[in-house]
Scaffold this active site. Sequence first.
Site, short mmCIF file in Angstrom:
data_model
loop_
_atom_site.label_atom_id
_atom_site.label_comp_id
_atom_site.label_asym_id
_atom_site.label_seq_id
_atom_site.Cartn_x
_atom_site.Cartn_y
_atom_site.Cartn_z
N ASN A 32 -3.16 -2.10 0.31
CA ASN A 32 -2.30 -3.90 0.40
C ASN A 32 -0.76 -3.38 1.41
O ASN A 32 -0.52 -1.57 1.77
CB ASN A 32 -1.64 -4.38 -1.11
CG ASN A 32 -1.57 -5.78 -0.64
OD1 ASN A 32 -1.16 -6.30 -0.02
ND2 ASN A 32 -0.33 -6.24 -1.24
N LYS A 33 0.24 -4.46 1.36
CA LYS A 33 1.36 -3.94 2.15
C LYS A 33 1.77 -2.92 1.17
O LYS A 33 1.88 -2.64 -0.27
CB LYS A 33 2.10 -5.11 1.41
CG LYS A 33 3.26 -4.93 2.21
CD LYS A 33 3.50 -4.80 3.93
CE LYS A 33 2.26 -5.47 4.66
NZ LYS A 33 2.39 -5.20 6.00
N ARG A 76 -5.01 -5.00 14.73
CA ARG A 76 -5.11 -4.68 13.55
C ARG A 76 -5.92 -4.55 12.49
O ARG A 76 -6.84 -4.93 12.57
CB ARG A 76 -3.93 -5.24 12.37
CG ARG A 76 -2.84 -5.99 13.03
CD ARG A 76 -2.21 -6.91 12.06
NE ARG A 76 -1.20 -6.71 11.70
CZ ARG A 76 -0.71 -6.67 10.01
NH1 ARG A 76 -0.76 -7.69 9.77
NH2 ARG A 76 0.00 -5.69 9.46
N ASP A 83 -5.66 -6.49 1.39
CA ASP A 83 -6.04 -6.52 3.04
C ASP A 83 -7.42 -5.54 3.07
O ASP A 83 -7.75 -5.94 4.24
CB ASP A 83 -5.24 -5.92 3.73
CG ASP A 83 -3.88 -6.25 3.92
OD1 ASP A 83 -3.19 -6.61 2.70
OD2 ASP A 83 -3.47 -7.01 4.97
N GLN A 141 8.34 -9.20 4.93
CA GLN A 141 7.39 -10.83 3.79
C GLN A 141 7.68 -11.59 2.67
O GLN A 141 7.80 -12.53 2.87
CB GLN A 141 6.20 -9.99 3.94
CG GLN A 141 5.64 -9.54 5.38
CD GLN A 141 5.47 -8.54 5.26
OE1 GLN A 141 6.35 -7.61 5.21
NE2 GLN A 141 4.30 -7.61 6.24
N ARG A 144 -0.18 -14.07 9.99
CA ARG A 144 -0.46 -12.06 9.42
C ARG A 144 -1.14 -13.23 8.33
O ARG A 144 -1.52 -14.19 7.79
CB ARG A 144 1.10 -11.66 9.33
CG ARG A 144 2.20 -12.65 8.73
CD ARG A 144 3.22 -12.21 7.51
NE ARG A 144 2.82 -11.98 7.06
CZ ARG A 144 2.02 -12.31 5.78
NH1 ARG A 144 2.57 -13.82 5.40
NH2 ARG A 144 1.98 -12.19 4.22
N GLY A 145 -1.49 -12.39 7.07
CA GLY A 145 -2.45 -11.59 5.86
C GLY A 145 -3.69 -12.04 6.67
O GLY A 145 -4.42 -12.45 7.56
N ALA A 146 -4.38 -11.09 5.30
CA ALA A 146 -5.48 -10.58 5.48
C ALA A 146 -6.25 -11.46 5.92
O ALA A 146 -7.00 -12.05 7.35
CB ALA A 146 -6.04 -9.64 4.71
C1 LIG Z 1 -3.72 -12.50 1.08
S1 LIG Z 1 -3.81 -11.23 2.01
C2 LIG Z 1 -2.19 -11.18 1.84
C3 LIG Z 1 -1.48 -9.29 2.42
O1 LIG Z 1 -1.47 -9.58 3.86
C4 LIG Z 1 0.45 -8.82 4.18
O2 LIG Z 1 -0.42 -7.84 5.27
P1 LIG Z 1 0.53 -8.43 6.89
O3 LIG Z 1 1.60 -8.58 6.21
O4 LIG Z 1 0.62 -7.31 7.33
O5 LIG Z 1 -0.41 -9.27 7.01
C5 LIG Z 1 0.56 -7.87 2.98
O6 LIG Z 1 -0.71 -6.45 2.50
C6 LIG Z 1 -0.77 -9.20 2.03
O7 LIG Z 1 -0.48 -8.43 1.04
#
Ligand SMILES: CSC[C@H]1O[C@H](OP(=O)(O)O)[C@H](O)[C@@H]1O
Length: 358
Positions: A256-257, A98, A246, A205, A55-57
Site C-alpha cells: 500500500n502507499k 504502474r 494495491d 493523497q 489513481r487508486g488500484a
Molecule cells: C483503493 S486503492 C487505493 C490505494 O492506491 C493508492 O495509491 P496511489 O495513490 O499511488 O494510486 C494508495 O496506495 C491507496 O491505498
Amino acid sequence: MPDITAVTHAQNIRYDRKAEALYIIDQTLLPGEEKEIRLQTIDEMVEAIRALRVRGAPAIGICAAYCMYVLAKSIRTEDRPTFLKRLSDYGQQLDAARPTAVNLGWAIREMMRTALEHVHDTRGQMLDALYERAVVIHEDDIAKCRAISEYGLSLLKEGDGVLTHCNAGPLATSRYGTAQGPFLLAAERGMHIRVFADETRPLLQGARLTSYELQRAGVDVTLICDNMASIVMKNGWVQACFVGCDRVAANGDTANKIGTSGVAILAKHYGIPVYVLGPTSTIDMACPDGDHIPIEERDGEEIKTMWYEKPMALPEVKCYNPAFDVTDHELIAGIVTEKGICRPPYTKSLKALFDDKK
Ligand SMILES: CSC[C@H]1O[C@H](OP(=O)(O)O)[C@H](O)[C@@H]1O
C-alpha cells in the site's frame, strides 16, 4: 451542507456512450479544481495513469478496461491476428505505466480474454463485448466497494476514532471506496466516526483527496502530518486503522502507499488493530509474499519541489521515492473484502475466498 451522495457517487471515471468518449477527473488538480479530461490516445492514457491523474488500484483497473475498449475501436484492420497483436501491445504499454497495483494488469488481461473469446465474431460484435466487459468491471467494483464498506463498518462502533493513510475513497475506486467507504456509510446512517487522515507525503493523497471527500460528506475528519500518527494513537484517539491496498500477496503481506507499514508498526506498539480493505481483484494469489511485489519508484522532484514555491532541497540532493511499501501480514488484524473479513492465517483464509469462486 454535506452532500454525501455527491461524494459517494462522484464519477471519477465516465464513459460517454453517445459521444464515444472516456473522461476522468484529473486528480492532480484536486482539491482546488474539479476538472474532467478526455483520454483518447495511448500516450494520453499512459501519462494519466503514470501522473496519477487517475489513481487508486481499483480506479486504475476500471480506467484501463475502458482504455482497452477505446484503443480497440482505434485499430483499423480486419485482420484479426494483427488486431489482437496491436491491442495486446497497447495493453502492455498501459500495464507498464504502474507496476504495483495488481488491478491494472488484471483488468487488461480480462479485456484481452474478452477479445479472444469473440475473435471469430464481427468487429461490431467484438467491440460491443469489450464495452460490456468494461462496464461489468466498473459495476462489479461499485458492488464490491459497497460490500467492503458494510463489512468495514461492522468493525466500528459509535464514536470510534480511525486513522487512515493515503486515499481509498470513491476517487480511488468507483463508489464509496474501500478503506474510506465505511466512513461514508457511517455518515449516511448518522453514525459519528472520527477520522484522522494522514496527509501522505509526498503526493498528499490524504490531504488533497481524503480530507476533500470526507469533509464534503460531513464526516468528522482531522488532517494530520504523517509524523503525527504516533501522538494521536498515544492520546487514545484511535481505535483502529483502516488502509487500502494495491496488491495483497497470498500470505497476507500487503503493498500500500508508502508509510503504511510505519502506521502498522506504530499501531502494533499501541495495541491498535490495523485492517486492510480491498476487493478480491487486488489479491494476487500467484504472489507468495511481499518480497515478490514490485514496488514503483517515482521522481524525487515529488519530494523536493512539487508542492513548494521554492525548492526545499538542493537540486543535487539525492532522493529515494518509493510509491509503496509492504506491511507484514503479522501486523494486519484482518483483510476486508467484498466476500467478508479474512483473519489470519491468511494463506488459508485468502485461498478460501477463491475456492468460493469455483
Ligand atoms: C483503493 S486503492 C487505493 C490505494 O492506491 C493508492 O495509491 P496511489 O495513490 O499511488 O494510486 C494508495 O496506495 C491507496 O491505498
